[in-house]
Design a protein around this motif. Structure first.
Motif, PDB file in Angstrom:
ATOM      1  N   THR A   6     -35.936  19.875 -23.507  1.00 24.32           N
ATOM      2  CA  THR A   6     -37.039  19.768 -22.557  1.00 24.32           C
ATOM      3  C   THR A   6     -38.356  20.073 -23.275  1.00 24.32           C
ATOM      4  O   THR A   6     -38.350  20.582 -24.400  1.00 24.32           O
ATOM      5  N   HIS A   7     -39.455  19.793 -22.595  1.00 31.35           N
ATOM      6  CA  HIS A   7     -40.762  20.133 -23.160  1.00 31.35           C
ATOM      7  C   HIS A   7     -40.848  21.627 -23.488  1.00 31.35           C
ATOM      8  O   HIS A   7     -41.421  22.014 -24.505  1.00 31.35           O
ATOM      9  N   GLU A   8     -40.279  22.440 -22.622  1.00 25.64           N
ATOM     10  CA  GLU A   8     -40.327  23.888 -22.820  1.00 25.64           C
ATOM     11  C   GLU A   8     -39.557  24.328 -24.069  1.00 25.64           C
ATOM     12  O   GLU A   8     -39.833  25.384 -24.634  1.00 25.64           O
ATOM     13  N   ASP A   9     -38.592  23.531 -24.498  1.00 29.43           N
ATOM     14  CA  ASP A   9     -37.781  23.854 -25.677  1.00 29.43           C
ATOM     15  C   ASP A   9     -38.483  23.539 -27.000  1.00 29.43           C
ATOM     16  O   ASP A   9     -38.041  24.001 -28.053  1.00 29.43           O
ATOM     17  N   ILE A  10     -39.526  22.723 -26.959  1.00 27.14           N
ATOM     18  CA  ILE A  10     -40.128  22.209 -28.199  1.00 27.14           C
ATOM     19  C   ILE A  10     -40.514  23.315 -29.180  1.00 27.14           C
ATOM     20  O   ILE A  10     -40.153  23.243 -30.364  1.00 27.14           O
ATOM     21  N   PRO A  11     -41.233  24.368 -28.769  1.00 30.13           N
ATOM     22  CA  PRO A  11     -41.581  25.407 -29.759  1.00 30.13           C
ATOM     23  C   PRO A  11     -40.354  26.041 -30.414  1.00 30.13           C
ATOM     24  O   PRO A  11     -40.349  26.293 -31.623  1.00 30.13           O
ATOM     25  N   LYS A  18     -37.408  24.241 -38.761  1.00 28.74           N
ATOM     26  CA  LYS A  18     -38.060  24.798 -39.958  1.00 28.74           C
ATOM     27  C   LYS A  18     -37.164  25.832 -40.643  1.00 28.74           C
ATOM     28  O   LYS A  18     -37.006  25.813 -41.866  1.00 28.74           O
ATOM     29  N   LYS A  19     -36.581  26.734 -39.850  1.00 25.52           N
ATOM     30  CA  LYS A  19     -35.722  27.775 -40.420  1.00 25.52           C
ATOM     31  C   LYS A  19     -34.472  27.168 -41.058  1.00 25.52           C
ATOM     32  O   LYS A  19     -34.043  27.588 -42.135  1.00 25.52           O
ATOM     33  N   SER A  20     -33.903  26.162 -40.415  1.00 28.29           N
ATOM     34  CA  SER A  20     -32.693  25.521 -40.932  1.00 28.29           C
ATOM     35  C   SER A  20     -32.969  24.779 -42.233  1.00 28.29           C
ATOM     36  O   SER A  20     -32.213  24.901 -43.200  1.00 28.29           O
ATOM     37  N   PHE A  21     -34.038  23.992 -42.271  1.00 30.08           N
ATOM     38  CA  PHE A  21     -34.356  23.219 -43.463  1.00 30.08           C
ATOM     39  C   PHE A  21     -34.932  24.097 -44.581  1.00 30.08           C
ATOM     40  O   PHE A  21     -34.896  23.708 -45.743  1.00 30.08           O
ATOM     41  N   LYS A  22     -35.422  25.277 -44.231  1.00 28.83           N
ATOM     42  CA  LYS A  22     -35.978  26.183 -45.248  1.00 28.83           C
ATOM     43  C   LYS A  22     -34.893  26.656 -46.213  1.00 28.83           C
ATOM     44  O   LYS A  22     -35.162  26.881 -47.394  1.00 28.83           O
ATOM     45  N   ARG A  47     -45.691  16.912 -33.515  1.00 34.59           N
ATOM     46  CA  ARG A  47     -44.800  15.858 -33.999  1.00 34.59           C
ATOM     47  C   ARG A  47     -43.591  15.686 -33.069  1.00 34.59           C
ATOM     48  O   ARG A  47     -43.231  14.571 -32.714  1.00 34.59           O
ATOM     49  N   LEU A  48     -42.965  16.798 -32.684  1.00 37.79           N
ATOM     50  CA  LEU A  48     -41.796  16.686 -31.800  1.00 37.79           C
ATOM     51  C   LEU A  48     -42.191  16.167 -30.421  1.00 37.79           C
ATOM     52  O   LEU A  48     -41.442  15.398 -29.806  1.00 37.79           O
ATOM     53  N   LEU A  68     -30.875  28.579 -28.558  1.00 36.79           N
ATOM     54  CA  LEU A  68     -30.829  27.241 -29.139  1.00 36.79           C
ATOM     55  C   LEU A  68     -30.589  27.418 -30.630  1.00 36.79           C
ATOM     56  O   LEU A  68     -31.411  28.001 -31.333  1.00 36.79           O
ATOM     57  N   CYS A  69     -29.440  26.942 -31.099  1.00 39.68           N
ATOM     58  CA  CYS A  69     -29.059  27.176 -32.498  1.00 39.68           C
ATOM     59  C   CYS A  69     -28.767  25.894 -33.263  1.00 39.68           C
ATOM     60  O   CYS A  69     -28.507  25.929 -34.462  1.00 39.68           O
TER      61      CYS A  69
END
Length: 160
Positions: A6-11, A18-22, A47-48, A68-69
């Motif tokens: 949802t829109h609320e999930d975007i942040p 970012k944390k996963s790809f880091k 972007r999202l 959300l993981c």
């Protein structure tokens, strides 16, 4: 549980991606200076939201105990193809088959959107990720080196 973003999930999704790809950035020495376009550094709320509201990408998250993981989105392409984007699982939730569940879910969503072929881009040097995708039905189809990345882009496809 896998659910639509949802829109609320975007942040939260931005931080998850970012944390996963880091972890990949750290392992291979990518920094914001030498790879500003790499997902760990280039993902933003704007972007999202563009992906969601303008491109109408299907976007899904894996939720466990209210956290959300995991995340992925699909870019529906011309013809009967789509591209899997930003499949990510937070490091502390890895090795629990969440990525596999998200990948299998993406196959179903892709088919529902008329796709017969899924395209995937990876960091070619990440042999572990390439093998994981191959073990899950993907075929390696090529590589491309770009001046703006300190790595080689690998390309894979999955017939749906």
């Amino acid at each position: 549980m896998i659910r639509e973003v949802t829109h609320e999930d975007i942040p939260v999704c931005v931080n998850l991606i970012k944390k996963s790809f880091k972890t990949v950035a750290d392992e291979y020495g990518f920094t914001e200076e030498n790879a500003p376009r790499f997902t760990a550094f280039a993902t933003t709320e704007e972007r999202l939201l563009w992906h969601m509201d303008v491109e109408h990408r299907p976007m899904f998250a894996y939720e466990e105990d209210g956290i959300l993981c995991g995340y992925y989105s699909l870019l529906i392409q011309d013809g009967d193809e789509c591209e899997l984007n930003n499949l990510a699982v937070l490091p502390e939730f890895r090795h629990k088959c969440i990525g596999k569940q998200l990948l299998e879910h993406s196959y179903s969503i892709a088919r529902d959107n008329g796709c017969k072929l899924m395209n995937i881009g990876i960091v070619e040097e990440n042999k572990k990720l390439r093998k994981w995708y191959e073990d899950n039905g993907a075929t390696h189809v090529g590589t491309q080196k770009y001046d703006f990345f300190p790595f080689t882009c690998g390309y894979m496809k999955i017939e749906l």
